[in-house]
Design an enzyme around this catalytic site. Structure first.
Site, short mmCIF file in Angstrom:
data_model
loop_
_atom_site.label_atom_id
_atom_site.label_comp_id
_atom_site.label_asym_id
_atom_site.label_seq_id
_atom_site.Cartn_x
_atom_site.Cartn_y
_atom_site.Cartn_z
CB SER A 104 11.05 -55.39 -27.82
OG SER A 104 10.02 -55.59 -26.89
CG ASP A 154 8.74 -63.41 -26.67
OD1 ASP A 154 8.36 -62.93 -25.59
OD2 ASP A 154 9.35 -62.77 -27.53
CG HIS A 185 10.98 -60.38 -25.49
ND1 HIS A 185 10.06 -60.42 -26.52
CD2 HIS A 185 11.24 -59.05 -25.30
CE1 HIS A 185 9.78 -59.19 -26.93
NE2 HIS A 185 10.49 -58.35 -26.20
#
Length: 206
Positions: A104, A154, A185
Site C-alpha cells: 500500500s 480494490d 486491498h
C-alpha cells in the site's frame, strides 16, 4: 544519508545473504512486515523503516491531501530520503542482492524510489500500489524484476491504474509480473507465492 534516517528495525541475516527492505502500509510500523520479509527470503538481512509522516496518528512515508491525492512535493522529499537510506544500508551490508517489498503506502514510496533510482534494487514486490501520476523514470529498468499485486475489487487502487503502472514499468524496460486476485486491498496467498518466486528467481539468476 544516514542509516538512521528513519526509525527502523534490522533483522541480521546470514553472511553474504540478500538485503530486503520492507515498507509498511498506512498505520503500520517497522514491525509489520519484518517476519513476512524473512519468510519470503529465508536467511536474508531485513531492514524495515517506520514512515516519518503522521496522518491522524497513522504512520506514512509521505503526505497526501485526500484518498489518492498526493502531496507531490512531499513525495519528492520522501523519495530522496528513502533512496539515501537504502543506499546507506546497502553500502554497509554489501549484500549479494538487494530486494524490497512494500504494501500500500509502502509500495507507493518504493515505486517512487524505483522511478528515481532504478539501480537501487535487483527485484521489488509492489503489493497494492496506487500511482495516480505518470512517473518520470530516471534511466532504464532493464534487468530489474518487478512484481505488482492487486485486487480486482480494490476500493483504494482501481484496476485501471494498476494496469497503467504495469505499462509504465514495461516501457522503462522492467521485467514485470502482474498478480491479481478477485478481492480488495487485502494480501492473499497467491500474492505471497508470487513474491517468493520473484525473489527466488532473481537470487538464483534465472
Amino acid at each position: 544519508m544516514s542509516q538512521d534516517a528513519y526509525i527502523h528495525k534490522l533483522l541480521p541475516g546470514e553472511p553474504g545473504s540478500p538485503l530486503v527492505f520492507a515498507l509498511h502500509g498506512t498505520g503500520g510500523d517497522e514491525n509489520q512486515l519484518v517476519g513476512f520479509a524473512r519468510e519470503l527470503v529465508p536467511g536474508a538481512t531485513v531492514v524495515s523503516p517506520r514512515g516519518d509522516v503522521s496522518e491522524m496518528g497513522a504512520a506514512r512515508f509521505f503526505r497526501r491531501t485526500g484518498e489518492g491525492v498526493y502531496d507531490m512535493d512531499d513525495l519528492a522529499r520522501a523519495t530522496a530520503k528513502m533512496a539515501g537510506f537504502v543506499e546507506a544500508h546497502v553500502a554497509e551490508a554489501k549484500p549479494s542482492q538487494v530486494f524490497a517489498l512494500g504494501y500500500s503506502n509502502g509500495a507507493n514510496i518504493l515505486a517512487s524510489v524505483l522511478f528515481a533510482a532504478p539501480d537501487r534494487f535487483d527485484a521489488v514486490a509492489l503489493m497494492h500500489p496506487l500511482i495516480p501520476f505518470k512517473p518520470d523514470v530516471a534511466g532504464s529498468l532493464a534487468g530489474r524484476r518487478v512484481l505488482i499485486t492487486a485486487g480486482r475489487r480494490d476500493p483504494i487502487c482501481p484496476p485501471e491504474l494498476t494496469g497503467r503502472l504495469d505499462a509504465y514499468l514495461r516501457d522503462a524496460g522492467a521485467d514485470v509480473r502482474l498478480e491479481w486476485h478477485e478481492g480488495g486491498h487485502e494480501v492473499r496467498p497467491n500474492e505471497i507465492e508470487a513474491a517468493k518466486r520473484i525473489f527466488a528467481s532473481k537470487e538464483q539468476g534465472q
